[in-house]
Design an enzyme around this catalytic site. Structure first.
Site, PDB file in Angstrom:
ATOM      1  N   ASP B  57       0.832  -1.201   0.000  1.00  0.00           N
ATOM      2  CA  ASP B  57       0.000   0.000   0.000  1.00  0.00           C
ATOM      3  C   ASP B  57       0.868   1.253   0.000  1.00  0.00           C
ATOM      4  O   ASP B  57       1.906   1.302   0.663  1.00  0.00           O
ATOM      5  CB  ASP B  57      -0.890  -0.033   1.251  1.00  0.00           C
ATOM      6  CG  ASP B  57      -2.046   0.929   1.163  1.00  0.00           C
ATOM      7  OD1 ASP B  57      -2.749   1.106   2.180  1.00  0.00           O
ATOM      8  OD2 ASP B  57      -2.267   1.512   0.087  1.00  0.00           O
ATOM      9  N   HIS B  74       3.746   3.240  -8.913  1.00  0.00           N
ATOM     10  CA  HIS B  74       3.617   1.780  -9.063  1.00  0.00           C
ATOM     11  C   HIS B  74       4.907   1.172  -9.606  1.00  0.00           C
ATOM     12  O   HIS B  74       5.299   0.067  -9.213  1.00  0.00           O
ATOM     13  CB  HIS B  74       2.437   1.441  -9.977  1.00  0.00           C
ATOM     14  CG  HIS B  74       1.099   1.825  -9.409  1.00  0.00           C
ATOM     15  ND1 HIS B  74       0.609   1.267  -8.250  1.00  0.00           N
ATOM     16  CD2 HIS B  74       0.179   2.726  -9.820  1.00  0.00           C
ATOM     17  CE1 HIS B  74      -0.585   1.804  -7.982  1.00  0.00           C
ATOM     18  NE2 HIS B  74      -0.862   2.687  -8.916  1.00  0.00           N
ATOM     19  N   LEU B 171      12.915 -19.932  -3.939  1.00  0.00           N
ATOM     20  CA  LEU B 171      12.003 -18.891  -3.463  1.00  0.00           C
ATOM     21  C   LEU B 171      10.701 -18.926  -4.262  1.00  0.00           C
ATOM     22  O   LEU B 171      10.724 -19.024  -5.490  1.00  0.00           O
ATOM     23  CB  LEU B 171      12.684 -17.517  -3.641  1.00  0.00           C
ATOM     24  CG  LEU B 171      11.926 -16.309  -3.127  1.00  0.00           C
ATOM     25  CD1 LEU B 171      12.278 -16.035  -1.680  1.00  0.00           C
ATOM     26  CD2 LEU B 171      12.237 -15.079  -3.958  1.00  0.00           C
TER      27      LEU B 171
END
Lengths: 244, 303
Positions: B57, B74, B171
Site C-alpha cells: 500500500d 507503481h 524462493l
C-alpha cells in the site's frame, strides 16, 4: 563458534533494548489513557461513532477466562454508546461463560444462534440496549465449510434430478446467503479490537473481516477505558477507499 | 541464488548494488553489504519466518507526495519488490506473497486500471525475457486470483511465466492479481463441486467404479478440502502479514490463511520499504512467535 556466540549475545541485547523501549511506550500510553479518562485531553471528549455500526473484539482465550474483565469491557462499550459487539475467542470460552448469564432474545430471522441482547446499566443508572454476539473458532472456517456443504447439496440435488449437465457456479452472494442459513451470518465489524499479547485475528470469521480496521489493544488484564476512547477517536478519523 | 536474484532485479531496471562490488564511494557499498549480512546473522539467532505476505500500500501516495505521475509510484513499487527479493533470499524466507491488484481495484478510474494492466504486462514480459535468470535463481512465480478478469495479453503472459517457473524449487513469489479472499473461498467451493460432479457423472456412466465413493464425493466438505482447493494450496500460511503505509485493515487479503499470522502495519509507504523495515518486522515477529506457536499447537491438538 565464537562468532555464533557473539551474534547470539547481540540478538539478546537487541531484544532487551526493544523490551525497554516497549516498557517506555507502555508507560507513556498509560499516562495518556489516564489523561483521556480524566477528560484532560479535550479532543477525545466527543466521539463521532456514526460509522461504527458493529464493533468486533478478539480476546485471547486464556485471558477470556477472567469473566469480570470481559464484563467490564462490555460495560465500557455500553457507556460509550456502542450498539453491537461481536465478541470472539478461538476456544469458545466467552460463549461458555457469558452466554448463559445474559438475557437471551432470539430473533427468528437472525440465524446465528448465539445472538443475544444484553441490557447494561451505565454509571448514571440509565439503560442502554447493546447487542452482544458471542463467537468462537467454530464460527470461522467450520461455518464456511458448513455453508459450502449447503451449496454442494444444492448442486448435488440438481445433478441427481437430471440437471447434471448444468454447471452451477456459485457467487459470493450465494455464499453469503448460505452462511446466513447455517448461522454464520452477522454484520461485518467496522473495527476489531484485539486483546492479547499479539496483533492477530486468531480465526475471527473470515467472511466478516474484509474491510475491518484491526487494532491491537494489548493484554486484557491491562485494559484501560482511555485506550478504548483513543482507538475510537482514531477510527472516527479514518477514511477507506474500499479499493478505489 | 542471491547473485541470480540480483541479476533478476537489475533486469527489472532496479538500481541495486552487487555484493562485493567495489564502489567509488570509499567502500561504502561493501560496508553496507557487511552490515546487512551481520544483521541477518544476528536475526537468524531467533525464529525466522518462512512466509511473509505484503499488502503493498502507498504507491499512489508516494507519487502524490513527490509530485510525480501516479503510474511512476507503481513502477517504483515494483522495483522495491524486486530489490527486497534479494533480502528475503538471504534471510531464508522461502515464500513471499504480494497483493498486487484487488478485484475491488477494478472500480478505480478506467485510465488508472488500464495503466496498471499495461505495467503488469510490461513487467511480466520483462521477466519472461529474463527467464534464464529466474530459473537460475530457482525462483517459482505463481499468480493467485481470477485470471479470467485480466485482459488477454496479461493473462497469457502470467500463465506463461507460471508454466516456465513451475519446476523451480527455491524462493516462491506468489502475486495476487486480481484477487480477493472471499472470491478465493467461493472459487475453492466451485472447484470442489465441479470435481465431485465429474466423479458422480463418471460413476453414473460406469467409468469410475467406486472411485467417486473412495474420493469422498458423498462425504461432507471439510475445512481440509477447502484448504486443498485454495490458490495457496501447498504453501504454508503466512507467518507475517505486512501492510505498509500504516493502514490497519486486511482489505479482503488472505483472510482464510491468516488465523495465526502476525499482522503488522508499519508507517512507511511501500516504495519506502527497505531492509531496515524488514529487519524490524522480523524482530517484532520474533517477540510474537512464542505466543503464536503455542496457540497454533493448541488448536491443532484440539482438531
Amino acid at each position: 563458534m565464537i562468532t555464533k556466540l557473539i551474534f547470539g549475545l547481540l540478538w539478546c541485547l537487541v531484544h532487551l533494548v526493544i523490551s525497554i523501549c516497549d516498557l517506555w511506550s507502555c508507560l507513556s500510553n498509560k499516562l495518556e489513557c489516564y489523561l483521556i479518562s480524566s477528560k484532560v485531553l479535550s479532543k477525545y471528549q466527543s466521539l463521532h461513532l456514526e460509522r461504527l455500526k458493529c464493533l468486533g473484539v478478539v480476546v485471547d482465550s486464556g485471558e477470556a477466562k477472567n469473566v469480570m474483565e470481559v464484563k467490564q469491557l462490555l460495560h465500557w462499550f455500553s457507556t460509550i454508546g456502542i450498539k453491537y459487539v461481536a465478541l470472539y475467542d478461538i476456544e469458545g470460552v466467552i460463549k461458555e461463560s457469558l452466554e448463559p448469564g445474559m438475557e437471551a432474545s432470539r430473533d427468528d430471522k437472525s440465524m446465528n444462534s448465539s445472538d443475544v441482547c444484553a441490557y447494561t446499566k451505565t454509571s448514571h443508572g440509565s439503560h442502554r440496549h447493546m447487542v452482544v454476539e458471542c463467537l468462537s473458532g467454530s464460527d470461522g472456517k467450520e461455518a464456511i465449510a458448513k455453508a459450502a456443504n449447503l451449496l454442494y447439496s444444492a448442486n448435488y440435488n440438481c445433478s441427481t434430478h437430471g440437471y447434471g449437465k448444468i454447471n452451477i457456479v456459485f457467487t459470493e452472494a450465494d455464499m453469503a446467503c448460505a452462511l446466513r442459513s447455517v448461522g454464520g451470518g452477522g454484520p461485518e465489524p467496522d473495527l476489531l479490537l484485539v486483546y492479547g499479547p499479539v496483533r492477530c485475528h486468531l480465526g475471527f470469521p473470515a467472511w466478516r473481516l474484509r474491510y475491518t480496521e484491526i487494532m491491537h489493544m494489548g493484554p486484557l488484564k491491562s485494559m484501560k477505558y482511555g485506550s478504548i476512547v483513543k482507538v475510537l477517536y482514531q477510527f472516527s478519523r479514518k477514511h477507506q477507499n474500499y479499493g478505489q | 541464488m542471491a547473485e541470480s536474484l540480483i541479476s533478476l532485479a537489475r533486469s527489472a531496471d532496479v538500481k541495486i548494488e552487487k555484493p562485493d562490488e567495489i564502489v567509488t564511494t570509499a567502500g561504502f557499498g561493501r560496508l553496507q553489504n557487511f552490515l546487512r549480512k551481520c544483521t541477518i546473522a544476528v536475526l537468524s539467532c531467533g525464529p525466522m519466518p518462512k512466509h511473509i505476505a505484503f499488502i503493498m500500500d502507498g504507491n499512489r501516495r508516494y507519487a502524490k507526495f513527490r509530485s510525480i505521475k501516479e503510474g511512476t509510484g507503481h513502477r517504483v513499487g515494483f522495483s522495491v519488490l524486486m530489490a527486497n527479493l534479494v533480502y528475503f533470499s538471504e534471510m531464508g524466507v522461502k515464500y513471499i506473497t504480494v497483493y498486487a491488484f484487488s478485484i475491488d481495484n477494478f472500480k478505480r478510474d478506467p485510465s488508472e486500471v488500464q495503466s496498471l494492466m499495461e505495467l503488469m504486462e510490461e513487467k511480466i514480459n520483462q521477466l519472461l525475457e529474463n527467464i534464464n535468470v529466474i530459473n537460475k535463481a530457482n525462483c517459482k512465480i505463481n499468480f493467485w486470483g481470477n485470471l479470467d478478469l485480466l485482459s488477454e495479453p496479461v493473462r497469457v503472459a502470467a500463465q506463461k511465466l507460471m508454466e516456465c517457473t513451475a519446476g523451480n524449487t527455491g524462493l516462491v513469489l506468489s502475486v495476487c492479481m486480481p484477487y480477493n479472499s472471499t472470491s478465493e473461498i467461493v472459487n475453492a467451493i466451485n472447484r470442489i463441486c465441479s470435481e465431485r460432479r465429474e466423479m458422480l457423472q463418471g460413476e453414473h456412466a460406469g467409468s469410475y467404479n467406486g472411485h467417486a465413493a473412495s474420493n469422498g464425493v458423498y462425504s461432507d466438505i471439510s475445512v481440509d478440502d477447502l484448504d486443498r482447493h485454495m490458490y495457496s494450496a501447498g504453501c504454508p500460511d503466512p507467518d507475517i502479514v505486512i501492510r505498509t503505509s500504516g493502514e490497519t485493515r486486511l482489505s479482503n487479503f488472505l483472510l482464510w490463511q491468516t488465523t495465526f499470522s502476525h499482522l503488522q502495519n508499519p508507517d512507511p509507504l511501500w516504495p519506502e520499504f527497505s531492509f531496515r523495515h524488514l529487519a524490524w518486522a522480523i524482530l517484532q515477529y520474533q517477540i510474537a512467535y512464542p505466543y503464536l506457536e503455542q496457540t497454533r499447537k493448541w488448536v491443532k491438538k484440539q482438531l
